[in-house]
Design an enzyme around this catalytic site. Structure first.
Site, PDB file in Angstrom:
ATOM      1  N   HIS A 157      -8.550   1.441  -1.682  1.00 12.57           N
ATOM      2  CA  HIS A 157      -7.085   1.402  -1.779  1.00 12.57           C
ATOM      3  C   HIS A 157      -6.599   0.636  -3.003  1.00 12.57           C
ATOM      4  CE1 HIS A 157      -6.090   2.990   2.325  1.00 12.57           C
ATOM      5  NE2 HIS A 157      -7.397   2.790   2.430  1.00 12.57           N
ATOM      6  N   ASP A 341      -1.671  -2.646  -9.350  1.00  6.65           N
ATOM      7  CA  ASP A 341      -1.531  -2.279  -7.942  1.00  6.65           C
ATOM      8  C   ASP A 341      -2.222  -0.934  -7.732  1.00  6.65           C
ATOM      9  OD1 ASP A 341      -0.625  -2.221  -5.279  1.00  6.65           O
ATOM     10  OD2 ASP A 341       1.348  -2.989  -5.832  1.00  6.65           O
TER      11      ASP A 341
END
Ligand code: ADP
Ligand code: G6P
Length: 425
Positions: A157, A341
């Protein structure tokens, strides 16, 4: 051997046990995967957020949960230590210095074995197992050894760093060996996948940008939006930030950009709401970040606020999803400014909450979301002037840009993401 044909394995369960009740766990992984599991028969192996407590399997929100217990040494060595003080900063391109510690690594191995063993027990013959994220990179290899019959997928992720950074890791070979146990490894961005493939081409890999349950973003009524806007002083521009309080998110940078614009008189009649979920609170860099953020908020309000009308409204708590929908709908400008991110689901949630194509998204180029949401007002959070410019542009947004992004997010939802990964697997 168990009877679950489909098993998700993630460090966190979708709910945390807090005292004698359950709360939704923090973070994008849980937000994305919970709807996937609700829609498919299967079970979720994970940690219930407590320390030194063994829980029986239970059902929550239509998902069958198999808790893995962590004791104090696991929590400190595996979770706070290796996962979040070595891997997290390393994989986010060294925004802070990672710490490499043998005792933490030993715990990482031991806890990954716990997860692999629990999964081996839960999975039916020839089951599909989907292992999630950086905390569990050894699970594929360990599970393959215990249960050669199962098909194993792995999804990262968070970003995967360039080889020159990854090679800092004293246990880089063991991590790669662990990952090689899976049949398919998925990444958020092509650059993450490319970085990984420079290290090994022995595993099948793919890029699968994660998304949200787009249809389920809580709609807000006009009354709710008006009540919120009036509670913050009915400003011309309502700015919003929603993040875990993490140093990767660039919360301080957006505050400094706002402060500088106020100082220069380029921005006025604004309110800024920053909602920050407490996260990994005992780790030093998280404490420092919180201190810097709170200091900046105090300073900005002291310099530019009025009695009864502060500039920055700060909430250091998690907020129920249905309230979050009102904040998204009410905000004229959403600030998403991470230094790095994996994806950033908040950006997609904001876009989904603007079906009328009002509002504007200021988005860091270093968020995975910038690949798909390229119609946002993009900025470089390492360059304060660039953040300031993006904010100013966003005060007079072009609705066509939001419409384009809204259509994209509604079509590319998390169900489509899961389907594309699992079909490839
Ligand atoms: P990360 O996974 O790094 O925390 P994401 O932006 O991908 O970042 O996902 C964060 C998720 O957590 C989103 O679904 C968002 O709605 C939720 N969230 C973030 N802050 C809060 C908060 N204060 N209250 C409730 N939910 C929050
Ligand atoms: C990110 C990570 C997840 C993690 C979440 C919350 O989304 O990718 O793996 O669960 O942050 O962090 P926490 O440390 O509270 O689980």
């Amino acid at each position: 051997m168990g009877d679950n044909e489909f098993v998700v394995v993630a460090n966190r369960l979708p709910v945390d046990k807090v005292g004698d009740h359950y709360e939704v766990s923090p973070g994008g992984l849980v937000a994305a995967l919970a709807p996937v599991l609700r829609a498919r028969e299967g079970c979720w192996v994970g940690w219930p957020g407590t320390i030194g407590e063994t829980l029986e399997p239970f059902e929550f929100g239509g998902i069958s949960l198999l808790p893995v217990a962590l004791d104090k040494d696991d929590f400190e060595g595996f979770y706070e230590g290796f996962s979040n003080s070595a891997l997290w900063p390393l994989y986010h391109d060294l925004i802070v210095q990672p710490e490499y510690n043998q005792a933490w690594w030993d715990r990482y191995v031991a806890v990954n074995r716990k997860f692999a063993e629990a999964t081996a027990k839960a999975a039916a013959k020839d089951a599909t197992v989907w292992v999630q994220d950086y905390q569990l990179q050894l699970v594929p290899g360990m599970l393959k050894a215990l249960r050669p019959d199962v098909t194993i997928g792995f999804f990262l992720h968070i970003p995967f760093p360039a080889p020159a950074l990854f090679q800092q890791l004293p246990w880089r070979d063991e991590i790669l060996e662990g990952l090689k146990g899976c049949d398919l490894i998925g990444f958020q961005r092509h650059t993450d996948e490319d970085n990984f493939r420079l290290l090994t081409e022995e595993i099948r890999s793919g890029t699968f940008p994660i998304s949200i349950d787009s249809g389920e973003i809580a709609a807000a009524t006009n009354e709710q939006v008006e009540a919120l806007r009036s509670a913050v002083g009915s400003p011309k521009h309502l700015l919003l930030g929603v993040d875990r309080l993490d140093y990767t998110k660039g919360i301080l940078q957006r505050l400094l950009a706002i402060e500088s614009l106020l100082e220069e008189g380029k921005l006025s009649d604004i309110a800024f709401v920053q909602i920050a979920t407490p996260s990994r609170e005992r780790i030093e860099h998280y404490r420092t970040t919180r201190k810097q953020v709170e200091e900046a908020i105090g300073r900005i309000n002291g310099r530019f606020g009025e009695v009864g009308r502060p500039i920055v409204h700060y909430v250091h708590r998690s907020v129920p999803k249905e309230h979050l929908g009102t904040f998204y709908a009410a905000a004229d400008i959403m600030l998403v400014t991470p230094f790095k991110d994996g994806m950033n689901l908040v950006a997609k949630e904001y876009v989904a909450a603007h079906p009328d194509a009002d509002g504007a998204l200021v988005l860091s180029e270093f968020a995975g979301a910038a690949v798909e949401l390229d119609q946002a007002y993009l900025c470089n959070p390492f360059d304060l002037e660039s953040v300031k410019e993006a904010i100013l542009e966003a005060t007079d947004p072009d609705p066509a840009r939001m419409r384009h992004m809204h259509d994209w997010v509604m079509e590319h939802d998390v169900a489509a993401w899961a389907k594309s990964f699992l079909e490839e697997l």
